[in-house]
Write a protein that holds these residues in place. Sequence first.
Motif, PDB file in Angstrom:
ATOM      1  N   ASN A  98       0.848  -1.195   0.000  1.00  0.00           N
ATOM      2  CA  ASN A  98       0.000   0.000   0.000  1.00  0.00           C
ATOM      3  C   ASN A  98       0.876   1.236   0.000  1.00  0.00           C
ATOM      4  O   ASN A  98       1.511   1.541   0.999  1.00  0.00           O
ATOM      5  CB  ASN A  98      -0.889   0.035   1.251  1.00  0.00           C
ATOM      6  CG  ASN A  98      -1.817  -1.157   1.301  1.00  0.00           C
ATOM      7  OD1 ASN A  98      -2.447  -1.486   0.305  1.00  0.00           O
ATOM      8  ND2 ASN A  98      -1.860  -1.816   2.444  1.00  0.00           N
ATOM      9  N   PRO A  99       0.922   1.953  -1.115  1.00  0.00           N
ATOM     10  CA  PRO A  99       1.779   3.131  -1.176  1.00  0.00           C
ATOM     11  C   PRO A  99       1.361   4.153  -0.102  1.00  0.00           C
ATOM     12  O   PRO A  99       0.199   4.143   0.306  1.00  0.00           O
ATOM     13  CB  PRO A  99       1.535   3.691  -2.572  1.00  0.00           C
ATOM     14  CG  PRO A  99       0.813   2.624  -3.333  1.00  0.00           C
ATOM     15  CD  PRO A  99       0.195   1.701  -2.353  1.00  0.00           C
ATOM     16  N   TYR A 186       1.608  10.833  -3.809  1.00  0.00           N
ATOM     17  CA  TYR A 186       2.997  10.452  -4.086  1.00  0.00           C
ATOM     18  C   TYR A 186       3.155   8.992  -3.675  1.00  0.00           C
ATOM     19  O   TYR A 186       2.654   8.592  -2.619  1.00  0.00           O
ATOM     20  CB  TYR A 186       3.971  11.321  -3.280  1.00  0.00           C
ATOM     21  CG  TYR A 186       3.950  12.772  -3.702  1.00  0.00           C
ATOM     22  CD1 TYR A 186       4.521  13.149  -4.914  1.00  0.00           C
ATOM     23  CD2 TYR A 186       3.356  13.751  -2.910  1.00  0.00           C
ATOM     24  CE1 TYR A 186       4.495  14.489  -5.320  1.00  0.00           C
ATOM     25  CE2 TYR A 186       3.327  15.086  -3.307  1.00  0.00           C
ATOM     26  CZ  TYR A 186       3.905  15.444  -4.515  1.00  0.00           C
ATOM     27  OH  TYR A 186       3.875  16.742  -4.913  1.00  0.00           O
ATOM     28  N   ASP A 187       3.856   8.201  -4.484  1.00  0.00           N
ATOM     29  CA  ASP A 187       3.912   6.770  -4.148  1.00  0.00           C
ATOM     30  C   ASP A 187       5.235   6.338  -3.519  1.00  0.00           C
ATOM     31  O   ASP A 187       5.356   5.201  -3.061  1.00  0.00           O
ATOM     32  CB  ASP A 187       3.568   5.903  -5.370  1.00  0.00           C
ATOM     33  CG  ASP A 187       4.622   5.981  -6.458  1.00  0.00           C
ATOM     34  OD1 ASP A 187       5.392   6.984  -6.480  1.00  0.00           O
ATOM     35  OD2 ASP A 187       4.694   5.069  -7.286  1.00  0.00           O
ATOM     36  N   VAL A 188       6.245   7.225  -3.531  1.00  0.00           N
ATOM     37  CA  VAL A 188       7.490   6.915  -2.815  1.00  0.00           C
ATOM     38  C   VAL A 188       7.906   8.138  -2.005  1.00  0.00           C
ATOM     39  O   VAL A 188       7.935   9.251  -2.529  1.00  0.00           O
ATOM     40  CB  VAL A 188       8.654   6.543  -3.765  1.00  0.00           C
ATOM     41  CG1 VAL A 188       9.871   6.087  -2.949  1.00  0.00           C
ATOM     42  CG2 VAL A 188       8.256   5.449  -4.750  1.00  0.00           C
ATOM     43  N   VAL A 189       8.213   7.931  -0.730  1.00  0.00           N
ATOM     44  CA  VAL A 189       8.647   9.023   0.136  1.00  0.00           C
ATOM     45  C   VAL A 189      10.104   8.767   0.523  1.00  0.00           C
ATOM     46  O   VAL A 189      10.433   7.686   1.011  1.00  0.00           O
ATOM     47  CB  VAL A 189       7.776   9.083   1.414  1.00  0.00           C
ATOM     48  CG1 VAL A 189       8.311  10.131   2.377  1.00  0.00           C
ATOM     49  CG2 VAL A 189       6.330   9.380   1.048  1.00  0.00           C
ATOM     50  N   ILE A 190      10.955   9.760   0.250  1.00  0.00           N
ATOM     51  CA  ILE A 190      12.377   9.607   0.571  1.00  0.00           C
ATOM     52  C   ILE A 190      12.735  10.608   1.667  1.00  0.00           C
ATOM     53  O   ILE A 190      12.669  11.823   1.458  1.00  0.00           O
ATOM     54  CB  ILE A 190      13.242   9.843  -0.682  1.00  0.00           C
ATOM     55  CG1 ILE A 190      12.865   8.820  -1.771  1.00  0.00           C
ATOM     56  CG2 ILE A 190      14.733   9.736  -0.341  1.00  0.00           C
ATOM     57  CD1 ILE A 190      13.404   9.159  -3.139  1.00  0.00           C
ATOM     58  N   VAL A 191      13.063  10.102   2.834  1.00  0.00           N
ATOM     59  CA  VAL A 191      13.297  10.970   3.984  1.00  0.00           C
ATOM     60  C   VAL A 191      14.792  11.229   4.166  1.00  0.00           C
ATOM     61  O   VAL A 191      15.556  10.310   4.478  1.00  0.00           O
ATOM     62  CB  VAL A 191      12.719  10.345   5.281  1.00  0.00           C
ATOM     63  CG1 VAL A 191      12.879  11.305   6.458  1.00  0.00           C
ATOM     64  CG2 VAL A 191      11.249   9.973   5.086  1.00  0.00           C
ATOM     65  N   ASP A 192      15.194  12.492   3.950  1.00  0.00           N
ATOM     66  CA  ASP A 192      16.579  12.902   4.185  1.00  0.00           C
ATOM     67  C   ASP A 192      16.735  13.235   5.665  1.00  0.00           C
ATOM     68  O   ASP A 192      15.885  13.927   6.241  1.00  0.00           O
ATOM     69  CB  ASP A 192      16.895  14.143   3.339  1.00  0.00           C
ATOM     70  CG  ASP A 192      18.351  14.588   3.477  1.00  0.00           C
ATOM     71  OD1 ASP A 192      19.222  13.725   3.700  1.00  0.00           O
ATOM     72  OD2 ASP A 192      18.612  15.808   3.350  1.00  0.00           O
ATOM     73  N   THR A 193      17.761  12.724   6.298  1.00  0.00           N
ATOM     74  CA  THR A 193      17.967  13.028   7.714  1.00  0.00           C
ATOM     75  C   THR A 193      19.323  13.689   7.930  1.00  0.00           C
ATOM     76  O   THR A 193      20.190  13.650   7.057  1.00  0.00           O
ATOM     77  CB  THR A 193      17.906  11.742   8.578  1.00  0.00           C
ATOM     78  OG1 THR A 193      19.006  10.900   8.230  1.00  0.00           O
ATOM     79  CG2 THR A 193      16.599  10.993   8.371  1.00  0.00           C
ATOM     80  N   PRO A 216       9.636   2.894   7.803  1.00  0.00           N
ATOM     81  CA  PRO A 216      10.199   2.791   6.456  1.00  0.00           C
ATOM     82  C   PRO A 216      10.150   1.362   5.908  1.00  0.00           C
ATOM     83  O   PRO A 216      10.267   0.396   6.672  1.00  0.00           O
ATOM     84  CB  PRO A 216      11.671   3.204   6.655  1.00  0.00           C
ATOM     85  CG  PRO A 216      11.794   3.738   8.025  1.00  0.00           C
ATOM     86  CD  PRO A 216      10.654   3.197   8.823  1.00  0.00           C
ATOM     87  N   ASP A 217       9.980   1.267   4.597  1.00  0.00           N
ATOM     88  CA  ASP A 217      10.121  -0.023   3.931  1.00  0.00           C
ATOM     89  C   ASP A 217      11.595  -0.343   3.736  1.00  0.00           C
ATOM     90  O   ASP A 217      11.989  -1.506   3.694  1.00  0.00           O
ATOM     91  CB  ASP A 217       9.397   0.019   2.587  1.00  0.00           C
ATOM     92  CG  ASP A 217       7.926   0.292   2.771  1.00  0.00           C
ATOM     93  OD1 ASP A 217       7.200  -0.646   3.118  1.00  0.00           O
ATOM     94  OD2 ASP A 217       7.509   1.470   2.624  1.00  0.00           O
TER      95      ASP A 217
END
Lengths: 299, 279
Positions: A98-99, A186-193, A216-217
């Motif tokens: 599930n996105p 949005y179907d992909v979330v990229i978290v910059d830390t 996170p996946d």
Amino acid sequence: MFATLQDRLEATFKRLRGKGRLTDDDIDTSAREIRIALLEADVALPVVRAFIAQLKERARGSAVHQALNPAEQVIKIVNEELIEILGGDTRRLRFAKNPPTVIMLAGLQGAGKTTLAGKLGLWLKGQGHQPLLVAADLQRPNAVEQLQVVGQRAGVAVFAPEPGSGVGDPVDVARRSIEHARSKLYDVVIVDTAGRLGIDAEMMQQAADIRDAVSPDEILFVVDAMIGQDAVTTAESFRDGVGFDGVVLSKLDGDARGGAALSVRHVTGRPVMFASNGEKLDEFDVFHPDRMASRILGM
Amino acid sequence: LSRDRIDEDTWEEIEDSLLSADVGVGPTQELVERLRTRVRVEGVASPDQAREILRSELLHLVGTDLDRSVHADRTATNPAVVLVVGVNGTGKTTTCGKLARVLVAEDKDVILGAADTFRAAAVAQLATWGERVGVPTVRGPEGGDPASVAFDAVKAGVEQESDVVIVDTAGRLHTKTGLMDELGKVKRVIEKQAPVSEVLLVIDATTGQNGLTQARVFAEVVDVTGIVLTKLDSTAKGGIIIAVQRELGVPVKLVGLGEGADDLAPFAPEEFVDALLAD
Ligand SMILES: Nc1nc2c(ncn2[C@@H]2O[C@H](COP(=O)(O)OP(=O)(O)OP(=O)(O)O)[C@@H](O)[C@H]2O)c(=O)[nH]1
Ligand SMILES: Nc1nc2c(ncn2[C@@H]2O[C@H](COP(=O)(O)OP(=O)(O)OP(=O)(O)O)[C@@H](O)[C@H]2O)c(=O)[nH]1
Ligand SMILES: [K+]
Ligand SMILES: [Mg+2]
Ligand SMILES: [Mg+2]
């Protein structure tokens, strides 16, 4: 600058040309040479030790190869072992049923996380995804702007509700980014830390809190290919502090041998998934264990 | 080194502690050889004594009487110019900010020059540091020519009779000849205005054996006069600087100990060696 392993072994085995098999002496001599080659490639000491033990065992037990001279036999075993460790279960990104799929980036200061966010965004967009980059480094001066510029260059959306440079709560931003992604599809979330040290308990806790806020996946540990013996300590503290599923090796466009790849993989069992090889956003590739094996040995 | 006799295990432990600190195979073997000789000649029996000799050998290698001061005094006509260089992500911009803070505390007039026109938001990052420590930042257009920004910053320093101009440059891998040429040009163009007093090469303490190659190439292109060893607050020991100092004949002058404005300190050889030998 360093003699390549082949050059080294060449000298060692000159006197053995024509002989058919490896004596214990030959094995010890070549094991010493390979140990040095691995250390000069920045492979971590405990990993070198384990590797050499394994190499000796295999070389002693190996059937006599009529077709290969002793040097070639050793190189063959070393290469196979390296690829085995580096490659193992190399795999693709896992997408959520599930996105959105959530990818969290973590690593030391300056490793290449923010740049990687842009690279992953561009790459995923090219595959028909709708990625969203999330500015959850609210610490480093202007990290938020950096991600915004990177997103703009990649043509990818950026979620940056807080100004950063010390203002805002990264855990809150990360949590809200998921709702934002759902509502905007949005179907992909990229978290910059933010970059953090393994020994910084407070910052490690923050990473764990961000993780718990976004489930996170994939957590990707970004590591600079130029890193030395500290690779093991650092990889272990990120494994224990936040956990990670895959490794990204950055700055491979330089001439560092990249022994870190072997060290991190060996110690954590997590596969190297991507190689970053430039500052531009398309300078990025899936990881090739065989090329890396030759590189580590300088061949 | 808890045994009471020096045996092969002792030697292996010593070798391991040096290798794990990124001292490198060559220097480690040399050190261990020297130590073995001294232990034999001086009739040393206990591992503790051997360790004490190792410490003094290391200290000797690192050097206790080098000039490690940062040359940042203006001449009669010109400001001091400090050029900050290194590979990507080592801590150059942060070091510019911290160094400005130190100089401001010495009552100096400082100007920052944002000659990293390439990396996303690099100019803004330096300007934030400028605001944080209360000094102006000279900036050019995004994607502009780094040499002309550097020139403008130094020109401003000359005109305003500042004490020091600190020029931040873009990170670049030493293998990229085009970018290294660009860096050489930045320095030459600055020198049309005023001599460069100090070229600081920033090396990240987590760096392995590649650090030596970096140092060689940067020294060739811009004549490095000092090393800044950053991120020494990490678990890494920074042992590569031993080979770097020896080969370049250039001392480590400063260490970075964190991300804050006050986390810059003079390099202290004894502390460095003790940390290097600690577990
Ligand atoms: N040559 C080269 N430079 C890279 C690569 N990846 C990142 N960089 C550069 O390395 C520097 C640091 O990259 P960032 O993406 O800012 O690293 P970060 O991990 O986000 O850094 P912090 O947020 O400060 O912890 C920048 O100058 C990047 O342009 C790469 O693969 N090759
Ligand atoms: N822990 C620690 N982090 C540091 C230190 N110095 C710099 N950093 C961090 O390292 C990262 C990179 O620092 P920058 O100053 O941006 O490095 P840079 O060399 O200017 O990077 P580029 O311009 O991209 O090549 C940032 O997250 C800094 O906060 C230090 O001494 N200790
Ligand atoms: K340290
Ligand atoms: Mg970042
Ligand atoms: Mg910078």
